[in-house]
Design a protein around this motif. Structure first.
Motif, PDB file in Angstrom:
ATOM      1  N   PHE A   1     -11.399  21.987   8.218  1.00 11.94           N
ATOM      2  CA  PHE A   1     -10.173  21.589   8.939  1.00 11.94           C
ATOM      3  C   PHE A   1      -9.546  20.293   8.412  1.00 11.94           C
ATOM      4  N   MET A   2     -10.221  19.605   7.482  1.00  8.17           N
ATOM      5  CA  MET A   2      -9.668  18.326   6.998  1.00  8.17           C
ATOM      6  C   MET A   2      -8.303  18.491   6.335  1.00  8.17           C
ATOM      7  N   ILE A   3      -8.044  19.667   5.751  1.00  2.54           N
ATOM      8  CA  ILE A   3      -6.730  19.894   5.154  1.00  2.54           C
ATOM      9  C   ILE A   3      -5.632  19.721   6.209  1.00  2.54           C
ATOM     10  N   HIS A   4      -5.926  20.144   7.449  1.00  2.76           N
ATOM     11  CA  HIS A   4      -4.950  20.014   8.542  1.00  2.76           C
ATOM     12  C   HIS A   4      -4.870  18.574   9.043  1.00  2.76           C
ATOM     13  N   VAL A   5      -6.006  17.883   9.008  1.00  2.00           N
ATOM     14  CA  VAL A   5      -6.022  16.462   9.408  1.00  2.00           C
ATOM     15  C   VAL A   5      -5.129  15.647   8.472  1.00  2.00           C
ATOM     16  N   TRP A   6      -5.284  15.866   7.162  1.00  2.00           N
ATOM     17  CA  TRP A   6      -4.463  15.109   6.199  1.00  2.00           C
ATOM     18  C   TRP A   6      -2.987  15.456   6.348  1.00  2.00           C
TER      19      TRP A   6
ATOM     20  N   ALA B   1       0.877  -1.180   0.000  1.00  2.00           N
ATOM     21  CA  ALA B   1       0.000   0.000   0.000  1.00  2.00           C
ATOM     22  C   ALA B   1       0.911   1.226   0.000  1.00  2.00           C
ATOM     23  N   ASP B   2       0.330   2.397  -0.145  1.00  2.00           N
ATOM     24  CA  ASP B   2       1.121   3.626  -0.046  1.00  2.00           C
ATOM     25  C   ASP B   2       0.908   4.211   1.341  1.00  2.00           C
ATOM     26  N   LEU B   3       1.784   3.821   2.278  1.00  2.00           N
ATOM     27  CA  LEU B   3       1.538   4.206   3.669  1.00  2.00           C
ATOM     28  C   LEU B   3       2.271   5.477   4.082  1.00  2.00           C
ATOM     29  N   GLN B   4       2.569   6.334   3.093  1.00  2.00           N
ATOM     30  CA  GLN B   4       3.008   7.687   3.420  1.00  2.00           C
ATOM     31  C   GLN B   4       1.853   8.657   3.164  1.00  2.00           C
ATOM     32  N   GLN B   5       0.700   8.108   2.753  1.00  2.00           N
ATOM     33  CA  GLN B   5      -0.465   8.924   2.406  1.00  2.00           C
ATOM     34  C   GLN B   5      -1.613   8.613   3.366  1.00  2.00           C
ATOM     35  N   GLY B   6      -2.135   9.673   3.984  1.00  2.00           N
ATOM     36  CA  GLY B   6      -3.193   9.501   4.962  1.00  2.00           C
ATOM     37  C   GLY B   6      -4.404   8.729   4.451  1.00  2.00           C
ATOM     38  N   TYR B   7      -4.759   8.959   3.192  1.00  2.00           N
ATOM     39  CA  TYR B   7      -5.970   8.319   2.652  1.00  2.00           C
ATOM     40  C   TYR B   7      -5.855   6.789   2.666  1.00  2.00           C
ATOM     41  N   TRP B   8      -4.659   6.297   2.368  1.00  2.00           N
ATOM     42  CA  TRP B   8      -4.415   4.850   2.335  1.00  2.00           C
ATOM     43  C   TRP B   8      -4.398   4.248   3.745  1.00  2.00           C
TER      44      TRP B   8
ATOM     45  N   PRO C   1       5.865   4.076  16.605  1.00  2.00           N
ATOM     46  CA  PRO C   1       4.466   4.552  16.657  1.00  2.00           C
ATOM     47  C   PRO C   1       4.238   5.692  17.652  1.00  2.00           C
ATOM     48  N   GLU C   2       4.926   5.622  18.808  1.00  2.00           N
ATOM     49  CA  GLU C   2       4.787   6.673  19.829  1.00  2.00           C
ATOM     50  C   GLU C   2       5.206   8.036  19.253  1.00  2.00           C
ATOM     51  N   GLN C   3       6.362   8.046  18.602  1.00  2.00           N
ATOM     52  CA  GLN C   3       6.885   9.276  17.993  1.00  2.00           C
ATOM     53  C   GLN C   3       5.990   9.753  16.854  1.00  2.00           C
ATOM     54  N   ALA C   4       5.481   8.792  16.080  1.00  2.00           N
ATOM     55  CA  ALA C   4       4.600   9.148  14.957  1.00  2.00           C
ATOM     56  C   ALA C   4       3.329   9.825  15.472  1.00  2.00           C
ATOM     57  N   LEU C   5       2.785   9.294  16.580  1.00  2.00           N
ATOM     58  CA  LEU C   5       1.580   9.891  17.168  1.00  2.00           C
ATOM     59  C   LEU C   5       1.886  11.295  17.698  1.00  2.00           C
ATOM     60  N   ASN C   6       3.078  11.475  18.302  1.00  2.00           N
ATOM     61  CA  ASN C   6       3.492  12.810  18.760  1.00  2.00           C
ATOM     62  C   ASN C   6       3.567  13.784  17.599  1.00  2.00           C
ATOM     63  N   LYS C   7       4.100  13.288  16.487  1.00  2.00           N
ATOM     64  CA  LYS C   7       4.245  14.130  15.290  1.00  2.00           C
ATOM     65  C   LYS C   7       2.862  14.562  14.781  1.00  2.00           C
TER      66      LYS C   7
ATOM     67  N   ALA D   1      -1.466  16.430   9.051  1.00  2.00           N
ATOM     68  CA  ALA D   1      -0.960  15.814  10.286  1.00  2.00           C
ATOM     69  C   ALA D   1      -0.768  14.305  10.117  1.00  2.00           C
ATOM     70  N   LEU D   2      -1.747  13.651   9.463  1.00  3.45           N
ATOM     71  CA  LEU D   2      -1.621  12.205   9.218  1.00  3.45           C
ATOM     72  C   LEU D   2      -0.400  11.900   8.367  1.00  3.45           C
ATOM     73  N   ASN D   3      -0.223  12.673   7.295  1.00  7.23           N
ATOM     74  CA  ASN D   3       0.925  12.444   6.413  1.00  7.23           C
ATOM     75  C   ASN D   3       2.240  12.637   7.166  1.00  7.23           C
ATOM     76  N   ALA D   4       2.295  13.670   8.022  1.00  8.56           N
ATOM     77  CA  ALA D   4       3.514  13.919   8.804  1.00  8.56           C
ATOM     78  C   ALA D   4       3.812  12.728   9.727  1.00  8.56           C
ATOM     79  N   GLY D   5       2.774  12.189  10.354  1.00  9.33           N
ATOM     80  CA  GLY D   5       2.954  11.035  11.246  1.00  9.33           C
ATOM     81  C   GLY D   5       3.402   9.793  10.495  1.00  9.33           C
ATOM     82  N   LEU D   6       2.844   9.596   9.301  1.00  8.15           N
ATOM     83  CA  LEU D   6       3.182   8.402   8.508  1.00  8.15           C
ATOM     84  C   LEU D   6       4.608   8.471   7.961  1.00  8.15           C
ATOM     85  N   ILE D   7       5.068   9.685   7.669  1.00  6.64           N
ATOM     86  CA  ILE D   7       6.450   9.844   7.203  1.00  6.64           C
ATOM     87  C   ILE D   7       7.418   9.602   8.367  1.00  6.64           C
ATOM     88  N   GLU D   8       6.992  10.007   9.567  1.00  5.69           N
ATOM     89  CA  GLU D   8       7.812   9.812  10.775  1.00  5.69           C
ATOM     90  C   GLU D   8       7.914   8.339  11.175  1.00  5.69           C
TER      91      GLU D   8
END
Length: 378
Positions: A338-343, A155-162, A358-364, A345-352
């Protein structure tokens, strides 16, 4: 008809070689230009550039007459200076369900042309003789497949939608009570799950518009989670090595994809410009039986217009029938501003995530949403 020098500009995304939709859009623009004597000019760019340019219109006052975009981009209404679509204008062609995908706070800011946009599992039946509808199947096959140099699923797990199917399998959803809801225990469980599966070699993350498709077509990945929009490309390249099933359940809980539409928005207040009649006329043309059928026959997309959709469902090949039926098992994508900010944030966490844990990704995710959406109260 006598040519005049009127021009209507349409912005559209282009997502690499797998994105065959552009051929149909260009064909429709050409047809309209020939028949109605108004030059319709498509300008294509990647999604990142399209997003940036729409969000700059408020400052630049420069924009197209129309843009064909995923429904959630309706939420850039303030920065993009979108025109409101007069109520009832297309009510006889589209259902309320289809129209609602491009409404913000009950106001219509776009007109759906295509539906779907949901994620499904594409699998290779020579690798999985029956549909792999649970994660256990991938885990049980991992040893056997990796000995042959095959990854069970990608899958493409650097993308929030996936990532949404993993979040929903753990009971999460990115919005609750009209607010972002992404710093949660469900989010952490889902991040932990994909991190574990990648470490175990059961799951690989690759770019969704290039590497993921290439390796799946080459038989190096047994199954992929990807969008209905890529079906035409895979069908052309794989033929009888391609089958479709629902997203896999995780520990007995069903994964759900979001779904939405792709449609026309009217940036820079274009419906108050002198091109208004031409813009509305072109929109009607896009929703005509003829053009809606071009999308289904030309690139196997899902039309927004109900009659054409029903006709397609009745005559579709088994893989396409499955894709259409899975649309009923998806949840509409939220379109809050606000969904633009949700995506983001999700993308930032997935890149991290692959860089740390996972702990650090959630912090991100938490840091990113707090920085970009000041009203967020954790």
């Amino acid at each position: 008809m006598e040519k005049n020098n009127k021009e209507v500009v349409v912005w559209h995304e282009f997502d690499g070689p797998g994105d065959t939709s552009i051929e149909v859009l260009e064909g429709i623009c050409k047809l309209y230009t020939e028949r109605f004597g108004v030059q319709i000019t498509p300008q294509v760019m990647n999604i990142t550039e399209l997003t940036a340019r729409l969000n700059q219109i408020k400052d630049t006052q420069q924009g197209p007459h129309l843009a064909m975009v995923p429904a959630d981009m309706s939420s850039y209404v303030e920065n993009g200076l979108y025109s409101e679509v007069p109520g009832g204008l297309f009510g006889d062609t589209l259902t309320e369900g289809a129209l609602s995908t491009m409404q913000m706070n009950g106001v219509q800011y776009g007109i759906p042309v295509l539906r779907g946009n949901h994620l499904v599992v594409y699998y290779n039946p020579s690798i999985y003789p029956s549909a792999p509808t649970t994660w256990d199947v991938f885990e049980e096959a991992a040893e056997r497949l990796s000995a042959q140099g095959i990854v069970p699923i990608g899958a493409d797990l650097q993308q929030g939608y996936w990532f949404i199917p993993f979040l929903t399998a753990f009971g999460g959803w990115p919005v609750q009570n009209g607010k972002p809801n992404i710093v949660t225990s469900e989010m952490k469980q889902a991040l932990q799950f994909i991190s574990d599966k990648m470490d175990q070699g059961v799951l690989v993350s690759l770019d969704g518009s290039t590497g993921l498709l290439e390796q799946f077509i080459d038989g190096k990945i047994g199954a992929i989670i990807c969008g209905e929009w890529i079906y035409n490309h895979l069908d052309k390249h794989m033929n009888n090595r391609l089958a479709v099933c629902q997203l896999p359940s995780i520990e007995g809980r069903q994964s759900l994809s979001m779904s939405s539409s792709i449609g026309l928005i009217y940036p820079n207040h274009s419906l108050t410009s002198e091109e208004r009649e031409d813009i509305i006329s072109f929109t009607c043309f896009m929703l005509s039986d003829e053009c809606q059928t071009m999308w289904t026959l030309g690139v196997q997309r899902i039309p927004a217009q109900e009659e054409v959709l029903n006709r397609l469902a009745a005559s579709a090949a088994p893989n396409k029938k499955m894709i259409l039926s899975l649309l009923d098992h998806s949840r509409p994508m939220p379109t809050y501003p606000f969904m633009i900010h949700v995506w983001e944030a999700l993308n930032a966490g997935l890149i991290e995530l692959p860089l740390s844990n996972p702990e650090q990704a959630l912090n991100k995710i938490e840091q990113t949403i707090q920085a970009s959406w000041g009203a967020f109260k954790s």
